[in-house]
Write a protein that holds these residues in place. Structure first.
Motif, PDB file in Angstrom:
ATOM      1  N   PRO A   1       0.792  -1.231   0.000  1.00 39.60           N
ATOM      2  CA  PRO A   1       0.000   0.000   0.000  1.00 39.60           C
ATOM      3  C   PRO A   1       0.821   1.277   0.000  1.00 39.60           C
ATOM      4  CG  PRO A   1      -0.121  -1.114   2.138  1.00 39.60           C
ATOM      5  CD  PRO A   1       0.515  -2.069   1.178  1.00 39.60           C
ATOM      6  N   GLY A   2       2.107   1.200   0.320  1.00 40.13           N
ATOM      7  CA  GLY A   2       2.966   2.380   0.281  1.00 40.13           C
ATOM      8  C   GLY A   2       3.591   2.650  -1.068  1.00 40.13           C
ATOM      9  N   HIS A   3       3.265   1.826  -2.042  1.00 41.50           N
ATOM     10  CA  HIS A   3       3.888   1.924  -3.356  1.00 41.50           C
ATOM     11  C   HIS A   3       3.314   3.059  -4.190  1.00 41.50           C
ATOM     12  CE1 HIS A   3       3.666   0.946  -7.715  1.00 41.50           C
ATOM     13  NE2 HIS A   3       4.956   0.702  -7.549  1.00 41.50           N
ATOM     14  N   THR A   4       4.182   3.737  -4.933  1.00 39.92           N
ATOM     15  CA  THR A   4       3.790   4.663  -5.995  1.00 39.92           C
ATOM     16  C   THR A   4       4.649   4.369  -7.215  1.00 39.92           C
ATOM     17  OG1 THR A   4       5.390   6.392  -5.432  1.00 39.92           O
ATOM     18  CG2 THR A   4       3.269   6.460  -4.293  1.00 39.92           C
ATOM     19  N   GLY A   5       4.268   4.921  -8.361  1.00 42.70           N
ATOM     20  CA  GLY A   5       5.009   4.681  -9.592  1.00 42.70           C
ATOM     21  C   GLY A   5       6.047   5.753  -9.850  1.00 42.70           C
ATOM     22  N   GLY A   6       7.193   5.336 -10.317  1.00 36.11           N
ATOM     23  CA  GLY A   6       8.243   6.268 -10.732  1.00 36.11           C
ATOM     24  C   GLY A   6       9.031   5.642 -11.857  1.00 36.11           C
ATOM     25  N   SER A   7       9.133   6.317 -12.966  1.00 38.39           N
ATOM     26  CA  SER A   7       9.836   5.727 -14.115  1.00 38.39           C
ATOM     27  C   SER A   7      11.349   5.741 -13.942  1.00 38.39           C
ATOM     28  CB  SER A   7       9.480   6.478 -15.396  1.00 38.39           C
ATOM     29  OG  SER A   7      10.029   7.786 -15.380  1.00 38.39           O
ATOM     30  N   ASP A   8      11.877   6.707 -13.152  1.00 39.92           N
ATOM     31  CA  ASP A   8      13.316   6.975 -13.145  1.00 39.92           C
ATOM     32  C   ASP A   8      13.785   7.247 -14.571  1.00 39.92           C
ATOM     33  OD1 ASP A   8      15.811   7.433 -12.108  1.00 39.92           O
ATOM     34  OD2 ASP A   8      16.199   5.378 -11.481  1.00 39.92           O
ATOM     35  N   GLY A   9      12.897   7.850 -15.363  1.00 39.01           N
ATOM     36  CA  GLY A   9      13.177   8.053 -16.774  1.00 39.01           C
ATOM     37  C   GLY A   9      14.355   8.977 -17.011  1.00 39.01           C
ATOM     38  N   ILE A  10      15.296   8.515 -17.820  1.00 36.62           N
ATOM     39  CA  ILE A  10      16.445   9.300 -18.276  1.00 36.62           C
ATOM     40  C   ILE A  10      16.319   9.410 -19.796  1.00 36.62           C
ATOM     41  CG2 ILE A  10      18.967   9.375 -18.504  1.00 36.62           C
ATOM     42  CD1 ILE A  10      19.117   7.767 -15.888  1.00 36.62           C
ATOM     43  N   TYR A  11      16.366  10.636 -20.301  1.00 33.68           N
ATOM     44  CA  TYR A  11      16.068  10.868 -21.713  1.00 33.68           C
ATOM     45  C   TYR A  11      17.301  11.311 -22.500  1.00 33.68           C
ATOM     46  CZ  TYR A  11      11.474  10.666 -19.643  1.00 33.68           C
ATOM     47  OH  TYR A  11      10.375  10.254 -18.938  1.00 33.68           O
ATOM     48  N   VAL A  12      18.463  11.287 -21.844  1.00 33.37           N
ATOM     49  CA  VAL A  12      19.713  11.705 -22.467  1.00 33.37           C
ATOM     50  C   VAL A  12      20.337  10.522 -23.191  1.00 33.37           C
ATOM     51  CG1 VAL A  12      22.009  12.665 -22.018  1.00 33.37           C
ATOM     52  CG2 VAL A  12      20.052  13.416 -20.655  1.00 33.37           C
ATOM     53  N   GLY A  13      20.959  10.787 -24.335  1.00 30.00           N
ATOM     54  CA  GLY A  13      21.700   9.748 -25.038  1.00 30.00           C
ATOM     55  C   GLY A  13      20.909   9.082 -26.144  1.00 30.00           C
ATOM     56  N   GLY A  14      21.619   8.385 -26.975  1.00 32.98           N
ATOM     57  CA  GLY A  14      20.999   7.759 -28.134  1.00 32.98           C
ATOM     58  C   GLY A  14      20.316   6.442 -27.834  1.00 32.98           C
ATOM     59  N   HIS A  15      20.579   5.854 -26.655  1.00 36.50           N
ATOM     60  CA  HIS A  15      20.013   4.539 -26.359  1.00 36.50           C
ATOM     61  C   HIS A  15      19.663   4.444 -24.875  1.00 36.50           C
ATOM     62  CE1 HIS A  15      19.360   0.601 -28.314  1.00 36.50           C
ATOM     63  NE2 HIS A  15      19.413   0.148 -27.082  1.00 36.50           N
ATOM     64  N   PRO A  16      18.686   5.232 -24.410  1.00 36.36           N
ATOM     65  CA  PRO A  16      18.362   5.237 -22.987  1.00 36.36           C
ATOM     66  C   PRO A  16      17.626   3.972 -22.554  1.00 36.36           C
ATOM     67  CG  PRO A  16      16.782   6.565 -24.188  1.00 36.36           C
ATOM     68  CD  PRO A  16      17.831   6.149 -25.186  1.00 36.36           C
ATOM     69  N   HIS A  17      17.444   3.846 -21.267  1.00 38.30           N
ATOM     70  CA  HIS A  17      16.598   2.783 -20.711  1.00 38.30           C
ATOM     71  C   HIS A  17      15.164   3.004 -21.207  1.00 38.30           C
ATOM     72  CE1 HIS A  17      14.630   0.191 -17.793  1.00 38.30           C
ATOM     73  NE2 HIS A  17      15.782  -0.119 -17.210  1.00 38.30           N
ATOM     74  N   PRO A  18      14.422   1.947 -21.548  1.00 38.51           N
ATOM     75  CA  PRO A  18      13.063   2.139 -22.070  1.00 38.51           C
ATOM     76  C   PRO A  18      12.057   2.633 -21.036  1.00 38.51           C
ATOM     77  CG  PRO A  18      13.535  -0.210 -21.795  1.00 38.51           C
ATOM     78  CD  PRO A  18      14.831   0.524 -21.602  1.00 38.51           C
ATOM     79  N   ARG A  19      12.418   2.678 -19.762  1.00 38.38           N
ATOM     80  CA  ARG A  19      11.448   2.998 -18.717  1.00 38.38           C
ATOM     81  C   ARG A  19      10.847   4.390 -18.871  1.00 38.38           C
ATOM     82  NH1 ARG A  19      16.229   2.929 -14.110  1.00 38.38           N
ATOM     83  NH2 ARG A  19      17.096   4.977 -14.576  1.00 38.38           N
ATOM     84  N   GLY A  20      11.605   5.349 -19.410  1.00 37.61           N
ATOM     85  CA  GLY A  20      11.060   6.683 -19.602  1.00 37.61           C
ATOM     86  C   GLY A  20       9.952   6.723 -20.627  1.00 37.61           C
ATOM     87  N   PHE A  21       9.927   5.771 -21.540  1.00 38.82           N
ATOM     88  CA  PHE A  21       8.924   5.711 -22.594  1.00 38.82           C
ATOM     89  C   PHE A  21       7.852   4.655 -22.323  1.00 38.82           C
ATOM     90  CE2 PHE A  21      12.196   8.138 -24.505  1.00 38.82           C
ATOM     91  CZ  PHE A  21      11.667   8.802 -25.591  1.00 38.82           C
TER      92      PHE A  21
END
Length: 480
Positions: free
Chosen positions: A358-378
């Protein structure tokens, strides 16, 4: 909102067979500069996200009263936040927030970054603060809160935040007055007990509410720690993202602690003068290199998306030597995606169990820098809705609205957001529950999500038919 049978509107949205949700709040986004990018706005809105919480991991642009502090915040985290398109020197919280008002389709919430404040007062000092330095930092915290910040963040695995002790952090948390202390802890995964013990100590010494950033690791380790904190009367929430790989700056993942990463010029010089010592340090780390994929490598763009060993082979060097060259040539401004070693085969089961808390919330930790970022931001929020709600049933649709919108709004004291009811700001998302899904992958990380075609921010359509309208009604939301 209500019975509107006789009302007329310039825009009508057919939501038959769909869900109308409150705009989702990304509790951990590295959009401090990227939020002005239409592609980033498009990526967020196509997932139903209408608000970014910025200033994460103790590192962002304000408050920086000196050119040196602003340069540190900009350079050290260049592979995470990127350059700010409108700010190029010392800036206050009030000035930074004013730049978000009306400048983007998304709302923003801003956390005071501990390491930026620390550098502003102490430079890259590798020690705990003394009383005078703590008082100077405290004044900056109090001013930043008065100017509209919604909490204090720390990054205790980054420099110079990692040199702070619990006494320093607790002192800076005392003025928060119910706003959260948001922390990238000192340890995660199987070692999360170390990080959580410090979190509890800071909370008990300061009385602050706590929000743990990107909580990851085995659920059998994490959930008992969360419960134990609650038994100690700690007001604790946390965010997660639904992936088993992380993303950060290459320097944090690879450099030994004796390299002064908070002083990039000195660090780069040591990477050349201490090559033998570094080679000896790295000699036993052959298990690390294959887990690293390069996401941002200025001057080495050909290597983005490649694992470190594959890029090293292309370059004609060992993985360790190529890593050293990359850090020197980019002046520590390289970024990476990393497979975490402690997730194990039950990794996804842990992700699922932790998100049901119940204490959970969502966070992407999205990083949008660079040509091949982690997909979590999208894809992170679309993945929550498509995979974890529709396919796996980890949350109901109602619970998803609470975890991804209502809980965050309460945590950051945004009483007019996070709900669909009369009197609320009209941040509204129309979701097709049958089709919403992420399409971004590690191989194709910038692919937009599907199933959200219409979004309003503050009552203004910002996404129609899946495309940006060009409207920029986003505001820097101040807590109340």
């Amino acid at each position: 909102m209500g019975r509107l049978d006789a009302a007329e509107a310039d825009v009508r949205i057919d939501a038959a067979g769909k869900l109308v949700l409150p705009g989702l709040i990304d509790c951990h986004a590295h959009g401090d500069a990227a939020v002005f990018d239409p592609l980033v706005q498009h990526a967020a809105l196509r997932q139903g996200v209408t608000t970014f919480v910025l200033g994460q991991d103790g590192l962002s642009f304000a408050p920086a009263t000196s050119p040196a502090a602003f340069a540190y915040a900009s350079r050290y985290f260049a592979a995470v936040n990127g350059p700010h398109p409108h700010v190029d020197g010392p800036v206050s919280v009030a000035e930074l927030l004013a730049g978000y008002d009306g400048g983007t389709a998304l709302n923003t919430v801003y956390l005071l970054p501990h390491a930026t404040i620390r550098f502003d007062v102490m430079g890259p000092a590798e020690r705990a603060a003394d009383e005078d330095e703590t008082r100077a930092m405290l004044r900056r915290v109090e001013t930043g809160l008065a100017e509209g910040a919604a909490g204090l963040s720390s990054g205790l695995e980054y420099a110079p935040g990692r040199y702070a002790d619990a006494a320093e952090l607790a002192a800076l948390c005392r003025p928060l007055n119910g706003l959260p202390y948001v922390t990238h802890m000192r340890a995660y995964g199987a070692s999360a007990s170390v990080g959580m013990a410090e979190v509890v100590e800071i909370a008990r010494r300061s009385g602050a509410a706590v929000h743990v950033s990107h909580l990851h690791g085995p659920a059998s380790t994490l959930l008992p720690l969360v419960e134990d904190a609650r038994r100690r009367d700690v007001d604790l929430t946390f965010d997660t993202y639904p992936y088993l790989r992380s993303s950060t700056i290459l320097a944090m993942v690879t450099l030994p602690p004796w390299v002064p990463a908070a002083d990039p010029d000195r660090a780069v010089a040591m990477l050349s003068s201490e090559r033998d010592r570094l080679a000896e340090e790295w000699a036993g780390r052959d298990d690390l290199w294959p887990r690293i994929t390069l996401s941002h490598a200025p001057g080495f763009e050909w290597a983005e998306g490649m694992t470190l060993p594959a890029a090293a082979a292309e370059y004609g060097a060992t993985a360790a030597e190529f890593c050293r060259v990359l850090l020197v040539k980019t002046r520590l401004q390289a970024g990476c995606v990393q497979a975490r070693p402690d997730e194990g085969p039950a990794g996804e089961e842990s992700v699922r169990a932790v998100m049901r808390d119940p204490g959970h919330t969502g966070g992407s930790d999205g990083i949008y820098v660079g040509g091949h970022p982690h997909p979590r931001g999208f894809g992170a929020f679309a993945r929550y809705l498509g995979r974890h709600v529709r396919e796996l049933g980890d949350l109901t649709w109602e619970q998803a609205a609470v975890h991804l919108a209502s809980h965050p709004a309460r945590r950051f004291r945004l009483p007019d957001r996070g709900l669909v009811r009369p009197g609320q700001a009209a941040d509204l998302v129309v979701v097709d529950p049958a089709t919403v899904a992420d399409t971004a992958t590690y191989e194709d990380p910038r692919s937009l999500a599907v199933g959200v075609d219409d979004v309003l921010v503050g009552g203004v359509p910002v996404l129609r038919g899946g495309e940006l309208t060009g409207a920029t009604p986003g505001r820097a939301l101040r807590p109340s």
